[in-house]
Scaffold this motif. Sequence first.
Motif, PDB file in Angstrom:
ATOM      1  N   ILE B  31     -81.367  53.980 -40.167  1.00 44.81           N
ATOM      2  CA  ILE B  31     -81.601  52.401 -40.118  1.00 44.81           C
ATOM      3  C   ILE B  31     -83.163  52.163 -40.327  1.00 44.81           C
ATOM      4  N   ASP B  32     -83.370  51.094 -41.026  1.00 44.19           N
ATOM      5  CA  ASP B  32     -84.687  50.393 -41.195  1.00 44.19           C
ATOM      6  C   ASP B  32     -84.452  48.940 -40.746  1.00 44.19           C
ATOM      7  N   LEU B  33     -85.194  48.538 -39.662  1.00 39.28           N
ATOM      8  CA  LEU B  33     -84.993  47.271 -39.286  1.00 39.28           C
ATOM      9  C   LEU B  33     -86.380  46.655 -38.572  1.00 39.28           C
ATOM     10  N   ASN B  34     -86.824  45.494 -39.035  1.00 40.19           N
ATOM     11  CA  ASN B  34     -87.948  44.614 -38.210  1.00 40.19           C
ATOM     12  C   ASN B  34     -87.144  43.590 -37.528  1.00 40.19           C
ATOM     13  N   VAL B  35     -87.409  43.056 -36.253  1.00 45.63           N
ATOM     14  CA  VAL B  35     -87.280  41.958 -35.745  1.00 45.63           C
ATOM     15  C   VAL B  35     -88.631  41.229 -35.286  1.00 45.63           C
ATOM     16  N   GLN B  36     -88.716  40.035 -35.566  1.00 41.78           N
ATOM     17  CA  GLN B  36     -89.853  39.329 -35.260  1.00 41.78           C
ATOM     18  C   GLN B  36     -89.685  38.644 -33.882  1.00 41.78           C
ATOM     19  N   GLU B  37     -90.902  38.585 -33.291  1.00 43.63           N
ATOM     20  CA  GLU B  37     -90.989  37.856 -31.826  1.00 43.63           C
ATOM     21  C   GLU B  37     -90.280  36.597 -31.819  1.00 43.63           C
ATOM     22  N   GLY B  38     -89.583  36.173 -30.890  1.00 43.55           N
ATOM     23  CA  GLY B  38     -88.948  34.689 -30.852  1.00 43.55           C
ATOM     24  C   GLY B  38     -87.678  34.681 -31.667  1.00 43.55           C
ATOM     25  N   ALA B  39     -87.210  35.561 -32.228  1.00 41.64           N
ATOM     26  CA  ALA B  39     -85.933  35.670 -32.987  1.00 41.64           C
ATOM     27  C   ALA B  39     -84.857  35.331 -32.152  1.00 41.64           C
ATOM     28  N   PHE B  40     -83.801  34.979 -32.767  1.00 41.83           N
ATOM     29  CA  PHE B  40     -82.205  34.984 -32.045  1.00 41.83           C
ATOM     30  C   PHE B  40     -81.435  35.244 -32.932  1.00 41.83           C
ATOM     31  N   THR B  41     -81.255  36.715 -32.987  1.00 39.10           N
ATOM     32  CA  THR B  41     -80.736  37.338 -34.167  1.00 39.10           C
ATOM     33  C   THR B  41     -79.243  38.188 -33.511  1.00 39.10           C
ATOM     34  N   SER B  42     -78.397  38.177 -34.432  1.00 41.33           N
ATOM     35  CA  SER B  42     -77.365  38.808 -34.048  1.00 41.33           C
ATOM     36  C   SER B  42     -76.873  40.139 -34.960  1.00 41.33           C
ATOM     37  N   ILE B  43     -76.390  41.077 -34.333  1.00 44.25           N
ATOM     38  CA  ILE B  43     -76.121  42.242 -35.117  1.00 44.25           C
ATOM     39  C   ILE B  43     -74.489  42.188 -35.027  1.00 44.25           C
ATOM     40  N   ILE B  44     -74.023  42.311 -36.228  1.00 41.13           N
ATOM     41  CA  ILE B  44     -72.475  42.082 -36.261  1.00 41.13           C
ATOM     42  C   ILE B  44     -71.979  43.352 -36.951  1.00 41.13           C
ATOM     43  N   GLY B  45     -70.882  43.508 -36.926  1.00 38.57           N
ATOM     44  CA  GLY B  45     -69.884  44.482 -37.512  1.00 38.57           C
ATOM     45  C   GLY B  45     -68.695  44.946 -36.892  1.00 38.57           C
ATOM     46  N   PRO B  46     -67.980  45.714 -37.434  1.00 37.54           N
ATOM     47  CA  PRO B  46     -66.402  46.025 -36.709  1.00 37.54           C
ATOM     48  C   PRO B  46     -66.843  47.021 -35.524  1.00 37.54           C
ATOM     49  N   SER B  47     -65.625  47.328 -34.886  1.00 37.52           N
ATOM     50  CA  SER B  47     -65.861  48.343 -33.828  1.00 37.52           C
ATOM     51  C   SER B  47     -66.037  49.563 -34.373  1.00 37.52           C
ATOM     52  N   THR B  52     -73.533  48.750 -30.788  1.00 36.74           N
ATOM     53  CA  THR B  52     -74.082  49.146 -29.294  1.00 36.74           C
ATOM     54  C   THR B  52     -74.956  50.371 -29.273  1.00 36.74           C
ATOM     55  N   THR B  53     -74.859  51.367 -30.374  1.00 34.84           N
ATOM     56  CA  THR B  53     -75.640  52.405 -30.351  1.00 34.84           C
ATOM     57  C   THR B  53     -76.969  51.993 -30.630  1.00 34.84           C
ATOM     58  N   LEU B  54     -77.264  50.991 -31.292  1.00 37.42           N
ATOM     59  CA  LEU B  54     -78.377  50.426 -32.053  1.00 37.42           C
ATOM     60  C   LEU B  54     -79.062  49.776 -31.059  1.00 37.42           C
ATOM     61  N   LEU B  55     -78.352  48.930 -30.215  1.00 35.78           N
ATOM     62  CA  LEU B  55     -79.012  48.168 -28.885  1.00 35.78           C
ATOM     63  C   LEU B  55     -79.285  49.039 -27.836  1.00 35.78           C
ATOM     64  N   ASN B  56     -78.731  50.018 -27.832  1.00 34.08           N
ATOM     65  CA  ASN B  56     -79.033  50.931 -26.694  1.00 34.08           C
ATOM     66  C   ASN B  56     -80.134  51.658 -27.138  1.00 34.08           C
ATOM     67  N   SER B 206     -75.397  41.538 -29.873  1.00 32.40           N
ATOM     68  CA  SER B 206     -74.241  42.201 -30.821  1.00 32.40           C
ATOM     69  C   SER B 206     -73.079  41.220 -30.495  1.00 32.40           C
ATOM     70  N   THR B 207     -72.312  41.255 -31.614  1.00 27.84           N
ATOM     71  CA  THR B 207     -70.812  40.849 -31.506  1.00 27.84           C
ATOM     72  C   THR B 207     -70.056  40.948 -32.643  1.00 27.84           C
ATOM     73  N   THR B 220     -77.639  40.831 -38.732  1.00 27.16           N
ATOM     74  CA  THR B 220     -77.952  41.968 -39.251  1.00 27.16           C
ATOM     75  C   THR B 220     -76.500  42.477 -39.388  1.00 27.16           C
ATOM     76  N   LYS B 221     -75.999  42.979 -40.453  1.00 24.17           N
ATOM     77  CA  LYS B 221     -74.628  43.466 -40.557  1.00 24.17           C
ATOM     78  C   LYS B 221     -74.805  44.908 -40.546  1.00 24.17           C
ATOM     79  N   LEU B 222     -73.803  45.622 -39.849  1.00 27.27           N
ATOM     80  CA  LEU B 222     -73.730  46.927 -39.649  1.00 27.27           C
ATOM     81  C   LEU B 222     -72.518  47.440 -40.145  1.00 27.27           C
ATOM     82  N   LYS B 223     -72.352  48.370 -40.749  1.00 29.36           N
ATOM     83  CA  LYS B 223     -70.919  48.984 -41.004  1.00 29.36           C
ATOM     84  C   LYS B 223     -71.364  50.658 -41.234  1.00 29.36           C
TER      85      LYS B 223
END
Lengths: 509, 230
Positions: B31-47, B52-56, B206-207, B220-223
């Motif tokens: 995974i390569d990912l940058n998130v800017q300060e003040g962002a309100f971003t969602s990580i989505i994807g199926p179960s 969750t692993t990325l957030l953890n 995440s959702t 950000t979409k994950l699969k």
Amino acid sequence: MQLIFKIAWRNILRHKGKSLIIGLILFLGSLLMTVGNGVISGMDHGLEQNVVNGFLGDVVIISEKQKTDNILLDFTGTLIEPITNYPQIKKLLQAERFVSRFLPAGKNMSLALSDDYNATPGFAYLLGVDFAEYQAMFPDSLKALEGRLFKPGERGILVPKKARDEFYNFTNRWLIPEGCSLVEANLSKDAKENLKTIIKADNIVLLGMNENNSSTDLRFGIKGVIAYRTLNTIFGHFSITDIESYRECLGYFSSSAHAIQVAKEDQKLLDLDTTNLDSLFGTESLMVSNPQAKPTPAPAAIAAAKAPADVDIEAGVYNMIFVKLKKGTSYNYAVSQLNKIFTANQAKVRAVTWKKASGFIGSMTTIIKGSLLAFVSLLFLVAIIIIVNTLTMAALERTPELGMMRAIGAQKQFVRLMFLSETAILSLVFGGAGFLLGAIIVNLIPMLNITSANDMVQLLYGGDIFHPLLKWTDIVVTLLELSLVTLIAAIYPIRVAGGIKPLDAIARD
Amino acid sequence: MKKTAKNIIEISGLTKDYPLGNTTVNALRGIDLNVQEGAFTSIIGPSGSGKTTLLNIIGCIDTATRGSVKVAGHEITGLNDKQITDLRLHTIGFIFQTFNLIPVLDVLENIEFPLLLMKKHSGAEIRQRAEKLADLVGLGEHVKHRPAELSGGQRQRVAIARALVTSPSLVLADEPTANLDSVTGGQILEVMRQMNRLEKTTFIFSTHDANVLKYAIGVTKLKDGVITAN
């Protein structure tokens, strides 16, 4: 820390069931330990007070030839070796600043004989002392139940009530002091049953026992029937006689033997006295027990004779010297110092503490204390296992909560401290309650003035009255044990709780 | 000149493998990912996509198998447990799916908890800040209630307030509305959005619920452990 205690306390309240189980175990352990220690300390203190102040003193000096230190009650019948150099030892003791006072005494066993040839000879412990000195050394340690105590310089014997009962069982004679009548209320159970046929006697014939059979049978006039102030179970075996009669009975070299020179022809006449069974065999039959022992002249004559005023009573043989120490002197220090001095001066004696001198009685408290400690340790071991199990289960059940705490920034130390605090609070509250209740019980019992006439119970009481006592050392030991239990019980659950990771909490979800 | 926002998250080549019996599950694959300060971003994807692993891993709750993860300028892969815990306390706020409040503490005490761990502020300051946040999430009237006395939505509000009380640079929320009804879930996201606006706090949540997405500013979409769209 305030936060940790707050969470710990509320967790205890939240998990009431578990807390109550752990708490109850700690409460019982602490209560048992406190009361047990109190009883044993009371017994220890009572025995010390009664044995030291009533019979042996703090330290006892015995012959270096004496095989065992136990010289109070040795049921194997080991005889007490003689001390022949008391004047030398006296000088050495007088020079020691930590010695308060001392009393030389003769102590050995004797055979109680009876005119009834069918009767079994009984045994009697004899304590030979200068009675005035004895009373000064152990004031108020005994009282006369019948008759009276010795007058100055008087010969005879004071028989304890317990010993009289035993004499009766052996000799079928009920001893009453000279000039006194039978007191029915003081009769033993056996004597009461045979009241109509009871044979009264105001004297007793005792044959001293020594290894060389050089002793003499001697008729002792009974001056009084006594009771010791306490621990008659132990002391009640010892009949008190004057030191000179004691020496003669034991066949020791007496100071009177120095003073009275009886002509050989007179000796024969004296030997005709029927009270002296040995006299039937003539003076040649008298044996010598040791280099200090000498054939003893006819006892009845000696008993009747008064030693001249210039007789040095201290020049004769003793078996032991009771020593009282000045307040604050430790037994071990005194014994070590005295033994150094005795060795340096070739006094051929050794000093032992009252505990060693009193044999099983002195070590009884240590044995009971050890047993209690073993029992409580077992209880605490079970407690530790239960507490460890309960706390570990609690830690695992609380994985989400603990993992979350770690996730939001609580260090491992925080979680560990929280668990330790929970156990510590339980120990403090329940263990403390157990300790307090135990302390109250220990302090209330003496107010009830519980007494017992039972021999074994008296030993357990350390005297006639049950008087548990909580020493500061007991308090420290109990608190240390509680702390130790808390720590040991908390180690494993703390490790489990500290090892919970935030990920575990999420995984559990 | 327009000010460029700094990256609060910088991830490159992040891989996470889990051993599962004799096989290995590749939860995240480079995974390569940058998130800017003040962002309100969602990580989505199926179960099972790796959200969750990325957030953890970003939240220093789990460790990477390979790759680099920088959170607020700290390379987290080389930190020890104490440093990581400190980073979580001072920099990151967490909102869990199942609320995870301390059951023996009331609402206010739960919110105060991270501040008390920091040992930086006075009792009065802590209390003031906690009360302010309790009001902000609409729990001003329930501050003395224990978690067991609150509804699911109220508990999640407490969790949000607790996550924000230390003024963290980053708040991570793993499916914060998963156990809530849609109305309550919507309210929670509103609160989070409000906090993002007011406190300038970075939110990553995440959702797998499409309804939640309308609140997100970035997605950000994950699969299968790979970013498919950012």
